[in-house]
Design a protein around this motif. Structure first.
Motif, short mmCIF file in Angstrom:
data_model
loop_
_atom_site.label_atom_id
_atom_site.label_comp_id
_atom_site.label_asym_id
_atom_site.label_seq_id
_atom_site.Cartn_x
_atom_site.Cartn_y
_atom_site.Cartn_z
N UNK A 62 0.83 -1.21 0.00
CA UNK A 62 0.00 0.00 0.00
C UNK A 62 0.86 1.25 0.00
N UNK A 63 1.85 1.28 0.90
CA UNK A 63 2.73 2.45 1.01
C UNK A 63 3.53 2.67 -0.27
N UNK A 64 3.97 1.58 -0.87
CA UNK A 64 4.81 1.68 -2.07
C UNK A 64 4.05 2.32 -3.23
N UNK A 65 2.80 1.93 -3.39
CA UNK A 65 2.01 2.43 -4.52
C UNK A 65 1.08 3.59 -4.15
N UNK A 66 1.09 3.99 -2.89
CA UNK A 66 0.25 5.10 -2.47
C UNK A 66 -1.23 4.80 -2.53
N UNK A 67 -1.61 3.57 -2.22
CA UNK A 67 -3.01 3.15 -2.28
C UNK A 67 -3.62 3.27 -0.89
N UNK A 68 -4.82 3.86 -0.81
CA UNK A 68 -5.51 3.93 0.48
C UNK A 68 -6.22 2.60 0.76
N UNK A 69 -6.46 2.33 2.03
CA UNK A 69 -7.10 1.08 2.42
C UNK A 69 -8.53 0.99 1.86
N UNK A 70 -9.26 2.12 1.90
CA UNK A 70 -10.64 2.11 1.41
C UNK A 70 -10.70 1.87 -0.10
N UNK A 71 -9.77 2.47 -0.84
CA UNK A 71 -9.73 2.25 -2.29
C UNK A 71 -9.44 0.79 -2.60
N UNK A 72 -8.55 0.20 -1.82
CA UNK A 72 -8.21 -1.20 -2.05
C UNK A 72 -9.37 -2.12 -1.68
N UNK A 73 -10.12 -1.75 -0.63
CA UNK A 73 -11.29 -2.53 -0.27
C UNK A 73 -12.29 -2.57 -1.41
#
Length: 198
Positions: A62-73
């Motif tokens: 997540x940190x590497x690609x700058x993805x938020x947890x909610x977006x990934x959900x």
């Protein structure tokens, strides 16, 4: 205990055990009992190790690609939901699993049939969410219990095949797909809810 049971049931159904079983039966019909046991053991090890890697190190992805947890959900839930629809609509054994020239235990039986994008996404979400050490232990134990359960189902797959017949084996993945679609929808709603709270 309640949390463990809930997590166990979620992970178990997301491994699509009956679809895995039908694929396993189709791909190992000419294998000996010893070969089948070896394949089952390799499937279980591969699924557990892969699942643990995504659970433990998903937050760094997540940190590497700058993805938020909610977006990934939302993304993981959508993939899981679409996978469930494919399971429900599937009529025959996918052509991708008909090739038995290579070691079928790792690819495709373990990955992506047992542990697909949806399950990987959910494990990454569990690993990225703020939680206690006890919660992480419960997730690991639930994952292990799910893997063992799938392994036991594969061990008795021949008996299940004789009991249910070909039509029964076609129906079971569809029933599993219904449960998986509900889990996927819940993950999507959770992501949307978290997004609007920001």
């Amino acid at each position: 205990m309640d949390q463990f049971i809930i997590l166990y049931l979620k992970l178990f159904f997301m491994m699509t055990p009956f679809f895995v079983m039908s694929a396993f039966i189709a791909m190992t019909k000419h294998a000996s009992k010893a070969e089948k046991k070896r394949i089952i053991f390799k499937i279980c090890v591969a699924v557990f190790v892969t699942g643990m890697l995504f659970f433990l190190f998903g937050i760094y992805i997540f940190d590497l690609f700058g993805i938020t947890l909610d977006a990934f959900k939302i993304g993981a839930g959508t993939v899981l939901f679409l996978s469930a629809i494919d399971m429900i609509r599937q009529d025959d054994t996918p052509t991708a699993i008909k090739n038995t020239d290579n070691d079928i235990a790792i690819v495709p039986l373990a990955i992506p049939i047992t542990i697909g994008p949806g399950l990987i996404g959910v494990l990454m979400v569990y690993g990225a969410e703020p939680s206690s050490v006890m919660h992480n232990v419960i997730v690991c134990m639930a994952l292990l219990a799910s893997v063992v359960s799938v392994g036991l189902i594969l061990l008795i797959s021949n008996k299940v095949q004789h009991l249910l017949g070909k039509q029964g084996l076609k129906i079971l993945p569809k029933i599993t797909g219904l449960f998986v679609s509900a889990i996927g929808a819940q993950i999507i709603f959770s992501g949307i809810q978290g997004f609007f709270k920001l």
